[in-house]
Design a protein around this motif. Structure first.
Motif, PDB file in Angstrom:
ATOM      1  N   UNK A 125      -4.853   5.427   9.933  1.00 34.50           N
ATOM      2  CA  UNK A 125      -4.248   4.154  10.296  1.00 34.50           C
ATOM      3  C   UNK A 125      -2.779   4.079   9.900  1.00 34.50           C
ATOM      4  N   UNK A 126      -2.324   5.046   9.082  1.00 32.55           N
ATOM      5  CA  UNK A 126      -0.929   5.123   8.642  1.00 32.55           C
ATOM      6  C   UNK A 126      -0.472   3.835   7.969  1.00 32.55           C
ATOM      7  N   UNK A 127      -1.318   3.332   7.090  1.00 34.02           N
ATOM      8  CA  UNK A 127      -0.968   2.150   6.301  1.00 34.02           C
ATOM      9  C   UNK A 127      -0.834   2.572   4.844  1.00 34.02           C
ATOM     10  N   UNK A 128       0.151   2.019   4.116  1.00 34.26           N
ATOM     11  CA  UNK A 128       0.320   2.402   2.706  1.00 34.26           C
ATOM     12  C   UNK A 128      -0.830   1.879   1.843  1.00 34.26           C
ATOM     13  N   UNK A 129      -1.080   2.550   0.740  1.00 33.12           N
ATOM     14  CA  UNK A 129      -2.104   2.108  -0.205  1.00 33.12           C
ATOM     15  C   UNK A 129      -1.452   1.861  -1.559  1.00 33.12           C
ATOM     16  N   UNK A 130      -2.096   1.080  -2.387  1.00 33.36           N
ATOM     17  CA  UNK A 130      -1.542   0.766  -3.697  1.00 33.36           C
ATOM     18  C   UNK A 130      -1.566   1.989  -4.597  1.00 33.36           C
ATOM     19  N   UNK A 131      -0.681   2.011  -5.573  1.00 30.81           N
ATOM     20  CA  UNK A 131      -0.665   3.115  -6.533  1.00 30.81           C
ATOM     21  C   UNK A 131      -1.960   3.145  -7.340  1.00 30.81           C
ATOM     22  N   UNK A 132      -2.482   1.952  -7.657  1.00 28.05           N
ATOM     23  CA  UNK A 132      -3.739   1.901  -8.411  1.00 28.05           C
ATOM     24  C   UNK A 132      -4.873   2.516  -7.607  1.00 28.05           C
ATOM     25  N   UNK A 133      -4.902   2.232  -6.315  1.00 28.13           N
ATOM     26  CA  UNK A 133      -5.939   2.815  -5.473  1.00 28.13           C
ATOM     27  C   UNK A 133      -5.800   4.326  -5.402  1.00 28.13           C
ATOM     28  N   UNK A 134      -4.554   4.812  -5.279  1.00 23.40           N
ATOM     29  CA  UNK A 134      -4.327   6.254  -5.262  1.00 23.40           C
ATOM     30  C   UNK A 134      -4.770   6.888  -6.579  1.00 23.40           C
ATOM     31  N   UNK A 135      -4.521   6.208  -7.687  1.00 23.69           N
ATOM     32  CA  UNK A 135      -4.981   6.704  -8.984  1.00 23.69           C
ATOM     33  C   UNK A 135      -6.500   6.776  -9.021  1.00 23.69           C
ATOM     34  N   UNK A 136      -7.151   5.759  -8.434  1.00 28.08           N
ATOM     35  CA  UNK A 136      -8.609   5.775  -8.375  1.00 28.08           C
ATOM     36  C   UNK A 136      -9.128   6.973  -7.608  1.00 28.08           C
ATOM     37  N   UNK A 137      -8.453   7.334  -6.525  1.00 26.22           N
ATOM     38  CA  UNK A 137      -8.851   8.509  -5.740  1.00 26.22           C
ATOM     39  C   UNK A 137      -8.724   9.776  -6.584  1.00 26.22           C
ATOM     40  N   UNK A 138      -7.604   9.915  -7.273  1.00 25.12           N
ATOM     41  CA  UNK A 138      -7.381  11.109  -8.102  1.00 25.12           C
ATOM     42  C   UNK A 138      -8.452  11.217  -9.183  1.00 25.12           C
ATOM     43  N   UNK A 139      -8.755  10.094  -9.821  1.00 24.17           N
ATOM     44  CA  UNK A 139      -9.789  10.105 -10.860  1.00 24.17           C
ATOM     45  C   UNK A 139     -11.148  10.469 -10.281  1.00 24.17           C
ATOM     46  N   UNK A 140     -11.478   9.900  -9.121  1.00 26.67           N
ATOM     47  CA  UNK A 140     -12.783  10.176  -8.512  1.00 26.67           C
ATOM     48  C   UNK A 140     -12.931  11.656  -8.161  1.00 26.67           C
TER      49      UNK A 140
END
Length: 334
Positions: A125-140
């Motif tokens: 969808x080429x929409x930005x995501x929050x830094x917190x959400x990106x951190x959640x992805x990295x942790x997962x």
């Protein structure tokens, strides 16, 4: 002031009841794999167990399908997607996965779904995501590496891990599809009706795939071994159908109507913890210390990604995701 106090107390009681129902839904969902694995080990094919679960629950929910029959005309694509992905796809992949790898590992892999949804939002969808959400992805992702013990060359069955990942991918498609009707306001489909038709459609698809007429029905009249204890197979099946499916879905719906989707989604993350503990106690599936730490990191990542979701239509960067108990950001179902 007395009126405000009364309203506040009613609101607190409603939220308390909602939290209790959300926790009950997580417990019910978490117990599905623990009850299904002994049936699979007793001789039933994983697809046959999935068919029994979905077809049995569809019969129980049939009155709701009749009540909401207008959904067939209004939302055929949503019902088809829910039946194919959220019901048939997720359950078939998950049950096939637990026939090859531990229940807790399969469910933790499935909890990559929030991270995969964020990937869809960011790169498709080429929409930005929050830094917190990106951190959640990295942790997962990092936690998952510990769960599957990548340093040992994937000590688990590779096909089992792929099937669990397939379950996560089916959840992604389900989230993306269900989000299409989340802003319909009063015209939004009733989630109980969507569940009922999803189960019916899922049962029809699984009937063609699983071919239950070739199932070893005699297994249901015998006992299944649960870590050395014999349990009637029909009792395990009743739990899977009535508790882990019907009760789990319905309590999840009621909980979300009393809570915000974010809060309900966070509580739903407890499903993986509950499933791991139940598998440890009832099936003797012990996870190592690094796997337990990794599982905790996966859940923390899912929590961060889920709780970072802003309201729909907000101008800030977006995040999306969640567990088995959501239908859409505004009305959750399964």
């Amino acid at each position: 002031m007395p009126v405000q106090t009364t309203n506040s107390s009613h609101g607190n009681r409603g939220k308390g009841l909602g939290l209790g129902l959300a926790l009950g839904s997580a417990v019910a969902f978490g117990g599905s794999g623990v009850a299904a694995k002994p049936l699979i080990e007793a001789g039933l094919d994983p697809l046959h167990v999935v068919w029994l679960r979905v077809a049995g629950a569809a019969l129980v929910m049939l009155p709701l399908a009749v009540r909401h029959r207008a959904l067939l005309r209004r939302r055929p694509a949503l019902l088809a997607g829910f039946g194919l992905l959220a019901v048939a796809g997720v359950q078939a992949c998950y049950f096939a996965a637990i026939s090859r790898i531990p229940v807790g590992v399969a469910l933790l892999v499935e909890y990559l779904a929030p991270a995969l949804v964020l990937g869809w939002v960011r790169f498709v969808q080429r929409r930005p995501v929050t830094r917190a959400a990106a951190l959640g992805v990295v942790l997962a992702v990092g936690g998952l590496a510990c769960v599957v013990e990548v340093w040992a060359g994937l000590g688990f069955d590779a096909l089992g891990l792929l099937l669990a990942l397939g379950a996560a991918c089916c959840q992604v498609g389900y989230f993306v599809l269900s989000d299409q009707g989340s802003d319909s306001g009063a015209d939004a489909p009733d989630p109980l009706g969507v569940i009922a038709y999803g189960l019916l459609i899922g049962a029809a698809v699984l009937t063609l795939v699983a071919r239950p007429w070739g199932m070893d029905w005699a297994v249901l009249g015998e006992t299944a071994d649960m870590d050395g204890t014999g349990v009637p197979a029909v009792l395990l099946l009743a739990w899977i159908v009535l508790v882990a499916t019907v009760v789990a879905y319905v309590t999840g719906v009621v909980a979300v109507r009393r809570l915000s989707p974010q809060v309900a989604g966070v509580v739903a993350c407890l499903e993986a913890v509950i499933a791991t503990v139940l598998a440890w106690v009832l099936l003797g599936e012990h996870l190592s210390a690094p796997q337990l730490v990794g599982g905790a990191v996966v859940l923390v990542g899912a929590f961060i990604a889920q709780s970072s979701t802003p309201a729909k239509g907000a101008p800030e960067p977006v995040a999306a995701g969640g567990g088995e108990t959501r239908l859409s950001p505004s009305e959750n179902a399964a």
